[in-house]
Design an enzyme around this catalytic site. Structure first.
Site, PDB file in Angstrom:
ATOM      1  N   GLU A 108      22.223  64.436  18.585  1.00  0.00           N
ATOM      2  CA  GLU A 108      21.037  65.362  18.313  1.00  0.00           C
ATOM      3  C   GLU A 108      21.472  66.664  17.455  1.00  0.00           C
ATOM      4  O   GLU A 108      20.915  66.884  16.609  1.00  0.00           O
ATOM      5  CB  GLU A 108      20.312  65.789  19.451  1.00  0.00           C
ATOM      6  CG  GLU A 108      19.614  64.599  20.301  1.00  0.00           C
ATOM      7  CD  GLU A 108      18.392  63.981  19.405  1.00  0.00           C
ATOM      8  OE1 GLU A 108      17.888  64.422  18.341  1.00  0.00           O
ATOM      9  OE2 GLU A 108      17.680  63.133  20.050  1.00  0.00           O
ATOM     10  N   ARG A 112      20.323  67.263  13.683  1.00  0.00           N
ATOM     11  CA  ARG A 112      19.830  68.164  13.241  1.00  0.00           C
ATOM     12  C   ARG A 112      20.460  69.463  12.885  1.00  0.00           C
ATOM     13  O   ARG A 112      20.099  70.183  11.621  1.00  0.00           O
ATOM     14  CB  ARG A 112      18.900  68.841  14.478  1.00  0.00           C
ATOM     15  CG  ARG A 112      18.051  67.516  15.117  1.00  0.00           C
ATOM     16  CD  ARG A 112      17.093  67.964  16.293  1.00  0.00           C
ATOM     17  NE  ARG A 112      16.508  67.022  17.234  1.00  0.00           N
ATOM     18  CZ  ARG A 112      15.339  66.502  17.511  1.00  0.00           C
ATOM     19  NH1 ARG A 112      14.558  67.783  17.228  1.00  0.00           N
ATOM     20  NH2 ARG A 112      15.171  65.879  18.225  1.00  0.00           N
ATOM     21  N   GLU A 351       9.130  58.455  10.569  1.00  0.00           N
ATOM     22  CA  GLU A 351       9.566  57.311  10.036  1.00  0.00           C
ATOM     23  C   GLU A 351       8.454  56.559   8.978  1.00  0.00           C
ATOM     24  O   GLU A 351       8.726  55.817   7.860  1.00  0.00           O
ATOM     25  CB  GLU A 351      10.095  56.369  11.205  1.00  0.00           C
ATOM     26  CG  GLU A 351      11.174  56.879  11.794  1.00  0.00           C
ATOM     27  CD  GLU A 351      11.266  58.077  12.952  1.00  0.00           C
ATOM     28  OE1 GLU A 351      10.016  58.162  13.160  1.00  0.00           O
ATOM     29  OE2 GLU A 351      12.178  58.360  13.377  1.00  0.00           O
TER      30      GLU A 351
HETATM   31  C1  DMJ Z   1      14.462  62.389  14.451  1.00  0.00           C
HETATM   32  O1  DMJ Z   1      15.327  63.066  15.155  1.00  0.00           O
HETATM   33  C2  DMJ Z   1      15.276  61.352  13.759  1.00  0.00           C
HETATM   34  O2  DMJ Z   1      14.550  60.648  12.667  1.00  0.00           O
HETATM   35  C3  DMJ Z   1      15.813  60.314  14.397  1.00  0.00           C
HETATM   36  O3  DMJ Z   1      16.677  59.238  13.657  1.00  0.00           O
HETATM   37  C4  DMJ Z   1      14.810  59.555  15.223  1.00  0.00           C
HETATM   38  N1  DMJ Z   1      14.126  60.402  16.207  1.00  0.00           N
HETATM   39  C5  DMJ Z   1      13.550  61.549  15.478  1.00  0.00           C
HETATM   40  C6  DMJ Z   1      12.088  61.481  14.807  1.00  0.00           C
HETATM   41  O4  DMJ Z   1      11.520  60.350  15.160  1.00  0.00           O
END
Ligand code: DMJ
Length: 443
Positions: A108, A112, A351
């Site tokens: 994460e 991020r 997505e």
């Molecule tokens: C985001 O942090 C990223 O796209 C990750 O790959 C999947 N989860 C979340 C969004 O749904």
């Protein structure tokens, strides 16, 4: 004549005429929503990770903040031309210290924070952001010190202590775009080598039919779940195989993608009366174990577009639209056999919007911008609050949850904006990370 008359009688009433699609006006509307979400964060959660829009309070992931929302949102603010907001976010982020005694999730924080810093560095040229990224990268590196080289799930930013031997393909295999870019920009190969080795180790443990499971022990290298799919816990592993070939010219990654995609299309793809879906199967036998698709799976059309497979991408996106339209907004899990919701949350995920953006860029078919308009209308109707945007606990009742995840600004709103204002990014000149951060091959 009779058949024609019967056909007419059965025909569904045509939907009410919609106003013609005005991309400029829609881009303006999304820009205003970016500002609305950002101002909510700024007003009620400034200096913290994320906004809780219902209670109008801040949320932090750890005992100390990593400014998740400003780091994740900075690129979106820059691309949308929100200059004053971007400048403020940039100053906050440039002063961020990672010398913190907190146990963070390597995946994460990589997607991020590390990805956000690197992309914003490329967009602004600000050397402070690269320096922050290098410091963070060094602190995350101990995560890879496992017997197999596949990273532990957690690492302490101050002490380097690791924990969490049970991990999954997404958390192991979605690191190379960010670490690799750091390697190229700092000329320190170790940042490329460690996540690349992890990727290789994971790939070589695929089953004889070419699938990966949902959970693996990074110490023993043994799978602890044989469930295979393209949803959460696996999804972006596939995405990065292809994208690492694109960004770094890494042919081995490209070969791994092409080998893996054969198994995906053979064992996970599911042709049903309601269209093409990608469901769940046992990684060893290939036997179908569930017919579940959801908001996270909806990244796949975008990857198929990058792969040049427009036919499958278009068909899968139509299934995604069907999933979205069932209750006016998509759930995290749908049984596409019965069309019943099996996981009712909608945590503001990007997505499906991302896939619409990729399809729009490649096909120039107006249906994808039209889809984007539908997504925007649903978001404003069901998730907008006075203080920002809220998740949904239930897409059927539309009950809201008290969080605005940082990826909503990093991805959902960014992809919506780019769908209507594509000139903001050179689509062919960048590779988007899984968190929606554009990276450029400048080396
Ligand atoms: C985001 O942090 C990223 O796209 C990750 O790959 C999947 N989860 C979340 C969004 O749904």
């Amino acid at each position: 004549m009779i058949a024609a008359a019967a056909g007419l009688a059965l025909a569904a009433p045509s939907p009410p005429a919609k106003a013609p699609l005005d991309r400029v006006a829609l881009a303006g509307q999304v820009r205003a929503e970016i500002l609305h979400a950002w101002n909510g964060y700024r007003r009620y959660a400034w200096g913290h990770d994320e906004l809780k829009p219902l209670s109008r309070t801040p949320h932090d992931w750890h005992a100390e903040t990593l400014l998740m929302t400003p780091v994740d949102a900075l690129g979106t603010l820059l691309l949308a031309g929100l200059d004053a907001e971007a400048a403020e976010a940039r100053e906050a982020v440039a002063g961020l210290s990672f010398d913190k005694d907190i146990q963070v999730k390597n995946f994460e924080i990589t997607i991020r924070v590390l990805g956000g810093l690197l992309s914003a560095h490329q967009l602004t040229g600000d050397p402070r952001l690269l320096a922050r990224a290098e410091d963070l990268g060094n602190r995350l590196l101990p995560a890879f010190d496992s017997p197999t080289g596949m990273p532990y799930m957690y690492v302490n930013l101050k002490t380097g202590r690791t924990s969490g031997a049970k991990s999954n393909p997404a958390e192991i295999g979605t690191l190379l775009l960010e670490f690799g870019t750091l390697a190229r920009l700092t000329k320190k190969d170790v940042f490329y080598e460690k996540p690349k080795k992890a990727l290789r180790e994971l790939y070589r443990r695929r089953s004889p039919i070419g699938l990966v499971g949902e959970e693996i022990d990074v110490e023993t290298g043994q799978w602890t779940s044989r469930t295979s799919h393209v949803g959460g816990g696996i999804d972006s592993y596939y995405e990065y195989l292809l994208k690492c070939e694109r960004l770094f010219g890494d042919a081995e990654c490209g070969q791994m993608w092409r080998e893996s995609r054969r198994a995906l299309h053979r064992y996970l793809a599911d042709e049903t009366p309601s269209g093409l879906w990608y469901g769940e199967a046992d990684m060893v036998t290939g036997r179908r174990t569930a017919r579940t698709y959801g908001a996270l799976h909806a990244f796949l059309p975008a990857v198929l577009v990058l792969d040049g497979d427009l036919k499958r991408a278009r068909r899968l996106q139509e299934s995604g639209r069907r999933m979205w339209s069932l209750h006016g907004i998509e759930p995290d899990g749908l049984d596409y056999g019965t069309m019943r919701v099996v996981s009712p949350t909608y945590p503001l995920r990007p997505e499906i919007v991302e896939s619409a953006y990729y399809l729009d860029r490649r096909t120039k078919d107006p249906r994808y911008a039209e889809m984007g308009r539908m997504f925007l209308e649903s978001l404003t109707a069901f998730c907008r609050t006075e203080a920002g945007y809220a998740t949904l606990k239930d897409v059927i009742s539309k009950e809201k949850g008290d969080l605005m995840p940082s990826y909503f600004l990093a991805e959902t709103l960014k992809y919506l904006y780019l769908l209507f204002e594509p000139r903001a990014v050179d689509f062919d000149g960048v590779v988007f990370t899984t968190e929606g951060h554009p990276l450029k091959k400048t080396w």
